[in-house]
Scaffold this motif. Structure first.
Motif, PDB file in Angstrom:
ATOM      1  N   GLY A  27       0.818  -1.204   0.000  1.00  0.00           N
ATOM      2  CA  GLY A  27       0.000   0.000   0.000  1.00  0.00           C
ATOM      3  C   GLY A  27       0.853   1.256   0.000  1.00  0.00           C
ATOM      4  N   HIS A  28       0.187   2.395   0.048  1.00  0.00           N
ATOM      5  CA  HIS A  28       0.881   3.674  -0.065  1.00  0.00           C
ATOM      6  C   HIS A  28       0.454   4.638   1.034  1.00  0.00           C
ATOM      7  CE1 HIS A  28       1.366   2.029  -4.135  1.00  0.00           C
ATOM      8  NE2 HIS A  28       2.403   2.845  -4.258  1.00  0.00           N
ATOM      9  N   ALA A  29       1.314   5.612   1.281  1.00  0.00           N
ATOM     10  CA  ALA A  29       1.011   6.709   2.202  1.00  0.00           C
ATOM     11  C   ALA A  29       1.402   8.018   1.546  1.00  0.00           C
ATOM     12  CB  ALA A  29       1.756   6.536   3.520  1.00  0.00           C
ATOM     13  N   ILE A  30       0.519   8.984   1.622  1.00  0.00           N
ATOM     14  CA  ILE A  30       0.800  10.346   1.166  1.00  0.00           C
ATOM     15  C   ILE A  30       0.805  11.225   2.400  1.00  0.00           C
ATOM     16  CG2 ILE A  30      -0.033  12.317  -0.172  1.00  0.00           C
ATOM     17  CD1 ILE A  30      -1.439  10.234  -2.008  1.00  0.00           C
ATOM     18  N   ILE A  31       1.925  11.880   2.653  1.00  0.00           N
ATOM     19  CA  ILE A  31       2.034  12.770   3.806  1.00  0.00           C
ATOM     20  C   ILE A  31       2.458  14.147   3.306  1.00  0.00           C
ATOM     21  CG2 ILE A  31       3.123  13.193   6.033  1.00  0.00           C
ATOM     22  CD1 ILE A  31       3.571  10.226   6.327  1.00  0.00           C
ATOM     23  N   ALA A  32       1.607  15.128   3.554  1.00  0.00           N
ATOM     24  CA  ALA A  32       1.885  16.509   3.153  1.00  0.00           C
ATOM     25  C   ALA A  32       2.071  17.350   4.409  1.00  0.00           C
ATOM     26  CB  ALA A  32       0.748  17.061   2.306  1.00  0.00           C
ATOM     27  N   THR A  33       3.158  18.100   4.433  1.00  0.00           N
ATOM     28  CA  THR A  33       3.479  18.959   5.579  1.00  0.00           C
ATOM     29  C   THR A  33       4.000  20.294   5.059  1.00  0.00           C
ATOM     30  OG1 THR A  33       5.807  18.324   5.706  1.00  0.00           O
ATOM     31  CG2 THR A  33       4.231  16.925   6.884  1.00  0.00           C
ATOM     32  N   PHE A  34       4.161  21.234   5.968  1.00  0.00           N
ATOM     33  CA  PHE A  34       4.898  22.437   5.604  1.00  0.00           C
ATOM     34  C   PHE A  34       6.319  22.040   5.229  1.00  0.00           C
ATOM     35  CE2 PHE A  34       1.947  25.044   8.452  1.00  0.00           C
ATOM     36  CZ  PHE A  34       1.239  25.551   7.373  1.00  0.00           C
ATOM     37  N   ALA A  35       6.819  22.623   4.164  1.00  0.00           N
ATOM     38  CA  ALA A  35       8.189  22.390   3.719  1.00  0.00           C
ATOM     39  C   ALA A  35       9.164  23.144   4.628  1.00  0.00           C
ATOM     40  CB  ALA A  35       8.336  22.849   2.273  1.00  0.00           C
ATOM     41  N   PRO A  36      10.476  22.890   4.489  1.00  0.00           N
ATOM     42  CA  PRO A  36      11.445  23.578   5.350  1.00  0.00           C
ATOM     43  C   PRO A  36      11.348  25.097   5.313  1.00  0.00           C
ATOM     44  CG  PRO A  36      12.490  21.710   4.301  1.00  0.00           C
ATOM     45  CD  PRO A  36      11.120  21.823   3.691  1.00  0.00           C
ATOM     46  N   ASP A  37      10.859  25.657   4.207  1.00  0.00           N
ATOM     47  CA  ASP A  37      10.711  27.115   4.127  1.00  0.00           C
ATOM     48  C   ASP A  37       9.263  27.548   4.363  1.00  0.00           C
ATOM     49  OD1 ASP A  37       9.814  25.940   1.775  1.00  0.00           O
ATOM     50  OD2 ASP A  37      10.501  27.573   0.479  1.00  0.00           O
ATOM     51  N   GLY A  38       8.464  26.652   4.937  1.00  0.00           N
ATOM     52  CA  GLY A  38       7.067  26.962   5.222  1.00  0.00           C
ATOM     53  C   GLY A  38       6.889  27.662   6.551  1.00  0.00           C
ATOM     54  N   PRO A  39       5.644  27.947   6.928  1.00  0.00           N
ATOM     55  CA  PRO A  39       5.361  28.644   8.192  1.00  0.00           C
ATOM     56  C   PRO A  39       5.825  27.850   9.407  1.00  0.00           C
ATOM     57  CG  PRO A  39       3.429  28.648   6.751  1.00  0.00           C
ATOM     58  CD  PRO A  39       4.422  27.700   6.142  1.00  0.00           C
ATOM     59  N   GLU A  40       6.092  28.559  10.473  1.00  0.00           N
ATOM     60  CA  GLU A  40       6.489  27.930  11.727  1.00  0.00           C
ATOM     61  C   GLU A  40       5.306  27.716  12.654  1.00  0.00           C
ATOM     62  OE1 GLU A  40       9.542  30.359  13.379  1.00  0.00           O
ATOM     63  OE2 GLU A  40      11.037  29.753  11.896  1.00  0.00           O
ATOM     64  N   LYS A  41       4.174  28.324  12.328  1.00  0.00           N
ATOM     65  CA  LYS A  41       2.950  28.138  13.109  1.00  0.00           C
ATOM     66  C   LYS A  41       1.757  28.063  12.173  1.00  0.00           C
ATOM     67  CE  LYS A  41       4.043  30.202  17.606  1.00  0.00           C
ATOM     68  NZ  LYS A  41       3.575  31.164  18.648  1.00  0.00           N
ATOM     69  N   CYS A  42       0.694  27.435  12.663  1.00  0.00           N
ATOM     70  CA  CYS A  42      -0.567  27.387  11.927  1.00  0.00           C
ATOM     71  C   CYS A  42      -1.695  27.360  12.944  1.00  0.00           C
ATOM     72  CB  CYS A  42      -0.629  26.163  11.013  1.00  0.00           C
ATOM     73  SG  CYS A  42      -2.162  26.050  10.047  1.00  0.00           S
ATOM     74  N   SER A  43      -2.704  28.168  12.737  1.00  0.00           N
ATOM     75  CA  SER A  43      -3.840  28.253  13.658  1.00  0.00           C
ATOM     76  C   SER A  43      -3.383  28.516  15.088  1.00  0.00           C
ATOM     77  CB  SER A  43      -4.680  26.963  13.597  1.00  0.00           C
ATOM     78  OG  SER A  43      -5.887  27.113  14.307  1.00  0.00           O
TER      79      SER A  43
END
Length: 206
Positions: A141-157
């Motif tokens: 099977g497969h897994a797709i994991i999406a996150t902030f990239a290294p140059d993405g935000p340091e906080k969310c919500s």
């Protein structure tokens, strides 16, 4: 901590419209591209971790998939998504649970997570997530994991996040998961800001 986090997300989804949610997407096209690359068919079993009010479940239903689970900490978000889909949403399994304490009772061909893993800044919670991932995904099977990239935000919500490259995730997932493909994506928030994401597709082979 679980109760506080659930209350946080129930409040966010209860008080804000989609236009006020920075992570909202009208079209989950990057996820759909990688799901297609993973070879998903109408018979594939897919779980969307932290699906919230995402449009992904509706897109998968429209594609003819029949075994779809959406897991989110917020029951408020799940209710919004289910109500939006109406009768089509009756084929989807809606599950309110914390991914770090949930115990999988089903195996899936594909695990999809857009923007949950990066909220797990505690090492014990990351380990619990990865254990559930390994328990839930079928061999092959497969897994797709999406996150902030290294140059993405340091906080969310208002919450701190961890940022990852595809190789960072590959090291965390270990030898049982092979990095198959990855995409860099500049997400445009409803307010017009750009956020740097990475999407990684892994195959489980052991």
């Amino acid at each position: 901590m679980t109760v506080d986090r659930k209350a946080h997300w129930d409040t966010v989804y209860g008080e804000k419209s989609e236009a006020q949610l920075s992570w909202h997407q009208d079209d989950p096209r990057v996820s759909l591209e990688l799901i297609e690359m993973a070879g998903a068919t109408a018979n594939s079993s897919i779980i969307d971790i932290g699906g919230g009010t995402s449009r992904l479940a509706g897109a998968l239903v429209a594609m003819g998939l029949r075994d779809i689970t959406v897991l989110d900490l917020s029951q408020v978000a799940l209710d919004v998504a289910r109500d939006r889909l109406g009768q089509a949403g009756e084929t989807v399994k809606w599950m309110s649970a914390d991914i770090t304490t949930w115990a999988p009772d089903h195996h899936y061909d594909l695990w999809h997570d857009r923007a949950v893993f990066h909220f797990l800044v505690d090492a014990a919670e990351r380990a619990a997530y990865l254990e559930n991932l390994a328990r839930a995904v079928n061999i092959g099977g497969h897994a797709i994991i999406a996150t902030f990239a290294p140059d993405g935000p340091e906080k969310c919500s208002g919450l701190p996040v961890a940022r990852y490259s595809p190789n960072d995730l590959a090291q965390l997932l270990g030898e049982s998961f092979e990095l198959v493909a990855h995409r860099h994506h500049l997400h445009q928030t409803p307010s017009g800001k750009s956020q740097s994401f990475q999407f990684s597709l892994f195959r489980r082979f052991g």
